[in-house]
Write a protein that holds these residues in place. Sequence first.
Motif, PDB file in Angstrom:
ATOM      1  N   HIS A  66       0.845  -1.185   0.000  1.00 35.82           N
ATOM      2  CA  HIS A  66       0.000   0.000   0.000  1.00 35.82           C
ATOM      3  C   HIS A  66       0.885   1.241   0.000  1.00 35.82           C
ATOM      4  O   HIS A  66       1.961   1.252   0.607  1.00 35.82           O
ATOM      5  CB  HIS A  66      -0.933   0.029   1.224  1.00 35.82           C
ATOM      6  CG  HIS A  66      -2.142  -0.845   1.068  1.00 35.82           C
ATOM      7  ND1 HIS A  66      -2.163  -2.161   1.475  1.00 35.82           N
ATOM      8  CD2 HIS A  66      -3.365  -0.586   0.534  1.00 35.82           C
ATOM      9  CE1 HIS A  66      -3.361  -2.676   1.210  1.00 35.82           C
ATOM     10  NE2 HIS A  66      -4.103  -1.747   0.633  1.00 35.82           N
ATOM     11  N   THR A  71      -3.733   3.672  -1.111  1.00 38.78           N
ATOM     12  CA  THR A  71      -4.058   2.950  -2.334  1.00 38.78           C
ATOM     13  C   THR A  71      -3.134   1.746  -2.507  1.00 38.78           C
ATOM     14  O   THR A  71      -1.982   1.757  -2.090  1.00 38.78           O
ATOM     15  CB  THR A  71      -3.925   3.854  -3.573  1.00 38.78           C
ATOM     16  OG1 THR A  71      -2.593   4.361  -3.647  1.00 38.78           O
ATOM     17  CG2 THR A  71      -4.907   5.011  -3.508  1.00 38.78           C
ATOM     18  N   GLY A  72      -3.662   0.720  -3.134  1.00 31.93           N
ATOM     19  CA  GLY A  72      -2.882  -0.480  -3.360  1.00 31.93           C
ATOM     20  C   GLY A  72      -1.870  -0.295  -4.476  1.00 31.93           C
ATOM     21  O   GLY A  72      -2.062   0.512  -5.397  1.00 31.93           O
ATOM     22  N   ARG A 116      -2.188  -1.570  -8.573  1.00 29.53           N
ATOM     23  CA  ARG A 116      -2.620  -2.854  -7.998  1.00 29.53           C
ATOM     24  C   ARG A 116      -3.792  -3.419  -8.787  1.00 29.53           C
ATOM     25  O   ARG A 116      -4.834  -2.770  -8.935  1.00 29.53           O
ATOM     26  CB  ARG A 116      -3.023  -2.632  -6.539  1.00 29.53           C
ATOM     27  CG  ARG A 116      -3.519  -3.869  -5.803  1.00 29.53           C
ATOM     28  CD  ARG A 116      -2.365  -4.694  -5.268  1.00 29.53           C
ATOM     29  NE  ARG A 116      -2.836  -5.598  -4.222  1.00 29.53           N
ATOM     30  CZ  ARG A 116      -2.688  -5.375  -2.919  1.00 29.53           C
ATOM     31  NH1 ARG A 116      -2.074  -4.287  -2.495  1.00 29.53           N
ATOM     32  NH2 ARG A 116      -3.138  -6.238  -2.037  1.00 29.53           N
TER      33      ARG A 116
END
Length: 309
Positions: A66, A71-72, A116
């Motif tokens: 992260h 956010t990933g 991601r």
Amino acid sequence: MSNADDRFAAPERLVRALGSEPVDEAARQWLASLPERVRDFAERWELTPERVHQPGGRSSVVVLAHRADGTGAVLKLEKPGGAAALEQAALAHWNGLGAVRVLRAEPEAGALLLERLRPGVSLRSLAEQKAVLEATATLQRLWVRPAEDHPFTTVADHTARLAGALRKQSEEAWASEARAVVDEALELRDALAADSGEAPSLLHGNYQQGKVLAGDRAPWLAVGPGPLVGERAYDLAWLALDRVDTLMASPGAAAIARRRVAKLADALDVDSNRLRGWALFRAAEAGMRELSGGARARGELLLEFAGML
């Protein structure tokens, strides 16, 4: 001594893949340094690493993480001096159209930070007919004109190197039963590489259903390119080999294989004879490479598929 960073050690699949190559002290040192590298990039890029994606690939390690804003992201680490710079260049050229986006990069260090996706959900999770429809739609988005000053190898040059290795392998005693299909593959490669008859496109290079993952920004996005520049039929050829184990176990496998090639060619407006030729070459080359590495069952399966074409 064990420590918390051990959870970011190289996956066993990566260790086996690099260990199957000739003795490479640099590769061993890189594998041993991965926990430290993950920690270093996590600190500098403000990442909270979670875990290494398993089973992972054969040339890189992927760490789910992260960013500082929550956010990933995915931290992908390859051996320095490897393919990270070419992968970054291709992904930057596509700029998210059909492919994963690059968020940050230090290609000289083999490091890419990617958006991601859902690493456990690829097109192989779909029924075959639906998977093929999504795969062809995604691939078509990737076939764009390369930049004038692109750094990518051409299909002709890339396959010349593969053909050279294939010729040497075919001279080995263990390859005697495969020589007929190998000879055909080499003849086809020479004819196909001489003139494609179309303007060159930027190609994914390693395109298959497992390289297309589910995402949020778009339903399906390609990852892991080995980018090349050349004709589209070469890129589509590996997709023709997808789920080859299931295909070969089916009654009438030869007819199914030929129909698959014809349908893929028709779907993407590619010459079916050229697709058949590239599919045969890629199957034969991969099959011989698998055999030489000791993966006998997989190698024989690919060579049998090539012979059916």
